[in-house]
Scaffold this motif. Structure first.
Motif, PDB file in Angstrom:
ATOM      1  N   THR A   1       0.818  -1.210   0.000  1.00 14.38           N
ATOM      2  CA  THR A   1       0.000   0.000   0.000  1.00 14.38           C
ATOM      3  C   THR A   1       0.850   1.257   0.000  1.00 14.38           C
ATOM      4  OG1 THR A   1      -1.596  -1.231   1.315  1.00 14.38           O
ATOM      5  CG2 THR A   1      -1.910   1.138   1.198  1.00 14.38           C
ATOM      6  N   GLU A   2       1.952   1.222   0.727  1.00 18.42           N
ATOM      7  CA  GLU A   2       2.814   2.395   0.833  1.00 18.42           C
ATOM      8  C   GLU A   2       3.415   2.799  -0.504  1.00 18.42           C
ATOM      9  OE1 GLU A   2       3.559  -0.468   2.822  1.00 18.42           O
ATOM     10  OE2 GLU A   2       2.191   0.265   4.374  1.00 18.42           O
ATOM     11  N   ASN A   3       3.574   1.854  -1.404  1.00 17.01           N
ATOM     12  CA  ASN A   3       4.187   2.123  -2.706  1.00 17.01           C
ATOM     13  C   ASN A   3       3.174   2.484  -3.795  1.00 17.01           C
ATOM     14  OD1 ASN A   3       6.731   1.609  -1.676  1.00 17.01           O
ATOM     15  ND2 ASN A   3       6.626  -0.552  -2.174  1.00 17.01           N
ATOM     16  N   ARG A   4       1.883   2.304  -3.481  1.00 18.58           N
ATOM     17  CA  ARG A   4       0.840   2.617  -4.460  1.00 18.58           C
ATOM     18  C   ARG A   4       0.322   4.036  -4.260  1.00 18.58           C
ATOM     19  NH1 ARG A   4      -1.240  -2.693  -3.111  1.00 18.58           N
ATOM     20  NH2 ARG A   4      -2.698  -1.671  -1.712  1.00 18.58           N
ATOM     21  N   PRO A   5      -0.081   4.700  -5.347  1.00 16.38           N
ATOM     22  CA  PRO A   5      -0.692   6.026  -5.192  1.00 16.38           C
ATOM     23  C   PRO A   5      -2.090   5.885  -4.593  1.00 16.38           C
ATOM     24  CG  PRO A   5      -0.768   5.344  -7.481  1.00 16.38           C
ATOM     25  CD  PRO A   5       0.020   4.295  -6.748  1.00 16.38           C
TER      26      PRO A   5
END
Length: 134
Positions: A66-70
Motif C-alpha cells: 500500500t505504501e508504494n501505491r498512489p
C-alpha cells in the motif's frame, strides 16, 4: 482498473503465451518497452502520448504494498492533469492566425472537449453519499 481499460482484457481470464497473468505480462512488456503488444489498438490509436503516462500510472497502482501505491486521489489528480495538458495542447493548435482562440476562454467551442465539473465541497460529497443506504 486502469490496466483493464488500457488492455480491454479481464485479469482473471487472461493468460499470456508464456503463462503469465495480465499483471505479470503487462509489467514485463512495460519494462521491455513493448506495450503495444498488450494495449488495445483503439487505446493506442486514440491516446497519443498520454497512453504511456496512464500506463506508468497503472504500473504504480499494481505495486504490492500500500505504501508504494498512489492513493485514489493521487490517481484522480494525475488523470485530471493529463486531461488538462491535452486540453492545453488542443487550445494551442486551435489558435487562429490573428492570435485568438477558436474556442474562446473556455473549451466549449470544440465539440470533443468537455470541462471538468469535479469541483465540489465536502458538504456536497456528504449529501450525495447519504442518499445511498449503508
Amino acid at each position: 482498473m486502469l490496466l483493464e481499460l488500457l488492455t480491454r482484457k479481464k485479469p482473471f481470464s487472461y493468460l499470456s503465451s508464456e503463462g503469465d497473468g495480465l499483471v505479470g505480462h503487462f509489467t514485463t512488456l512495460f519494462a521491455e518497452g513493448n506495450l503495444s503488444q498488450i494495449l488495445d489498438s483503439q487505446v493506442v490509436d486514440g491516446g497519443g502520448k498520454e497512453v504511456e503516462e496512464v500506463a506508468k500510472l497503472a504500473l504504480a497502482c499494481l505495486k504490492l504494498t500500500t505504501e508504494n501505491r498512489p492513493t485514489m486521489r493521487d490517481v484522480e489528480l494525475t488523470l485530471e492533469g493529463l486531461q488538462a495538458s491535452k486540453r492545453n495542447i488542443l487550445d494551442n493548435v486551435l489558435v487562429e492566425d490573428d492570435g485568438t482562440s477558436m474556442s474562446g476562454p473556455t473549451n466549449t467551442g470544440h465539440p470533443n472537449i468537455k470541462e471538468s465539473s469535479r469541483q465540489y465541497t465536502m458538504e456536497e460529497e456528504f449529501l450525495l453519499s447519504s442518499r445511498y443506504p449503508r
